[in-house]
Write a protein that holds these residues in place. Sequence first.
Motif, mmCIF file in Angstrom:
data_model
loop_
_atom_site.group_PDB
_atom_site.id
_atom_site.type_symbol
_atom_site.label_atom_id
_atom_site.label_comp_id
_atom_site.label_asym_id
_atom_site.label_seq_id
_atom_site.Cartn_x
_atom_site.Cartn_y
_atom_site.Cartn_z
ATOM 1 N N MET A 36 73.126 24.901 43.131
ATOM 2 C CA MET A 36 71.873 24.784 42.379
ATOM 3 C C MET A 36 70.727 24.819 43.380
ATOM 4 N N ALA A 37 70.125 25.960 43.552
ATOM 5 C CA ALA A 37 69.108 26.139 44.576
ATOM 6 C C ALA A 37 67.765 25.579 44.139
ATOM 7 N N LEU A 38 66.903 25.305 45.126
ATOM 8 C CA LEU A 38 65.617 24.677 44.857
ATOM 9 C C LEU A 38 64.777 25.515 43.908
ATOM 10 N N LEU A 39 64.679 26.819 44.154
ATOM 11 C CA LEU A 39 63.871 27.649 43.260
ATOM 12 C C LEU A 39 64.468 27.689 41.872
ATOM 13 N N PHE A 40 65.785 27.610 41.779
ATOM 14 C CA PHE A 40 66.442 27.562 40.473
ATOM 15 C C PHE A 40 65.970 26.353 39.688
ATOM 16 N N LEU A 41 65.880 25.213 40.343
ATOM 17 C CA LEU A 41 65.442 24.006 39.666
ATOM 18 C C LEU A 41 63.985 24.090 39.244
ATOM 19 N N LEU A 42 63.175 24.820 39.996
ATOM 20 C CA LEU A 42 61.748 24.879 39.713
ATOM 21 C C LEU A 42 61.394 25.927 38.677
ATOM 22 N N ILE A 43 62.151 27.034 38.611
ATOM 23 C CA ILE A 43 61.752 28.093 37.688
ATOM 24 C C ILE A 43 62.421 27.973 36.332
ATOM 25 N N LYS A 78 84.854 36.042 47.959
ATOM 26 C CA LYS A 78 85.099 35.395 49.254
ATOM 27 C C LYS A 78 83.946 34.446 49.621
ATOM 28 N N LEU A 79 83.466 33.737 48.590
ATOM 29 C CA LEU A 79 82.392 32.768 48.765
ATOM 30 C C LEU A 79 82.864 31.417 48.240
ATOM 31 N N PRO A 80 82.335 30.323 48.777
ATOM 32 C CA PRO A 80 82.809 29.001 48.363
ATOM 33 C C PRO A 80 82.481 28.686 46.912
ATOM 34 N N ILE A 81 83.411 28.018 46.245
ATOM 35 C CA ILE A 81 83.203 27.511 44.897
ATOM 36 C C ILE A 81 82.621 26.109 45.019
ATOM 37 N N VAL A 99 80.084 29.814 42.118
ATOM 38 C CA VAL A 99 79.494 30.242 43.387
ATOM 39 C C VAL A 99 77.990 30.057 43.292
ATOM 40 N N GLU A 100 77.398 29.375 44.253
ATOM 41 C CA GLU A 100 75.971 29.061 44.180
ATOM 42 C C GLU A 100 75.095 30.312 44.218
ATOM 43 N N ALA A 134 78.853 35.390 36.901
ATOM 44 C CA ALA A 134 80.045 35.310 36.054
ATOM 45 C C ALA A 134 80.949 34.144 36.435
ATOM 46 N N THR A 135 80.729 33.545 37.595
ATOM 47 C CA THR A 135 81.558 32.405 38.013
ATOM 48 C C THR A 135 81.050 31.077 37.465
ATOM 49 N N PHE A 136 79.865 31.046 36.871
ATOM 50 C CA PHE A 136 79.267 29.790 36.426
ATOM 51 C C PHE A 136 79.965 29.259 35.173
#
Length: 344
Positions: free
Chosen positions: A1-8, A227-230, A250-251, A272-274
């Motif tokens: 959950m990235a910072l810009l995600f929380l703000l927008i 190949k990215l962390p869950i 995946v973030e 699609a991983t969310f």
Amino acid sequence: MALLFLLIGETSLRAQDNSSGARFRGEPTSVESTSAELISAPLRDVIVSHTDENDILQLYRMKEDGTGSVQLTHSEHGCRMPAVSPDGKKLVYAEIVNHSLSLQLSDIDGKNPRTLISKGMNLLPSWIPETRHVVWMKVQPGQKKQDPASNSQIYLMNTETGESRRLFIDPEQIKFSNAMPSVSSDGNKVAFVSNRSGTFRVWVSNFDGSDAKLISAPPTEQDENLKLPIEQKVPIWSPDGKWIAHWEGVEMIHMSQFTGIKNPKRDQQISATFNVWVVSSDGKQRRKVGRGDDPTWSPDGFVTRAFPDRERGGPKVMIETRFGEEELEVVPRNKDWGRLTWLP
């Protein structure tokens, strides 16, 4: 959950999903009985953050079908992440003020607002059952476009006196980032996310942070295709204290808008991983609810999830029931949102 995600907006960039859910509240023995069940089921109240006519996030109180909506805030820059006190009398939420994300407290009707904390980036407030204290995550100063959870600690405040402190004070605990707290209904346990195992996972500890345990480990550490962390975020306790819902995937810091490298196909694969998952409080049972994010629990113990919907032009919010799912019409079409909370 990235910072810009929380703000927008909490779901504007989460998984694209156009599925719809059946509107069932009780056992459908027949079409007639199902219809009667729907008609007779009492509508519950929610407080929702969604954009107004000026595209600014405000708080609204309404029925779960979207009727009877009353605007509670008139913020210049936006209010989000509302949380109703367990006695149903108070409301705490985050508001952008002077380039900070402050915490505000008001009566349940939005009146008599006052600032609990004005400086810094303060996210995801959550009440303690005794209806006097709140916990939240405070983001420490860091790099731009950084995931806020990667440099955060959990704080506790007495809303009556204004006194606050870190919730976890053990030096071993605060060596790591601790974020997104949710307190159990008996007030004895706290669920949170931490990077102490390397990747952000859901942990449960005693209220003071002792005896922390990882409880919802996914079967693999990485997404096999990307190949990215869950990762896991936003845990929240069920009303009976037996279950914890959370986001997993995946973030989005790996998406184009954060990496600076345009790759729409990869972005779609990431979204699609969310998914929203539910785990028992002892970690022994785990199940996937469905695609989406921002889980909440209704007062009678059903999970909600949200995801962007092209037809609606904004988020679709779904709630589980005993025999299917139904849509909560709590966000008007073509509006963004900043989460919801249920009245007890």
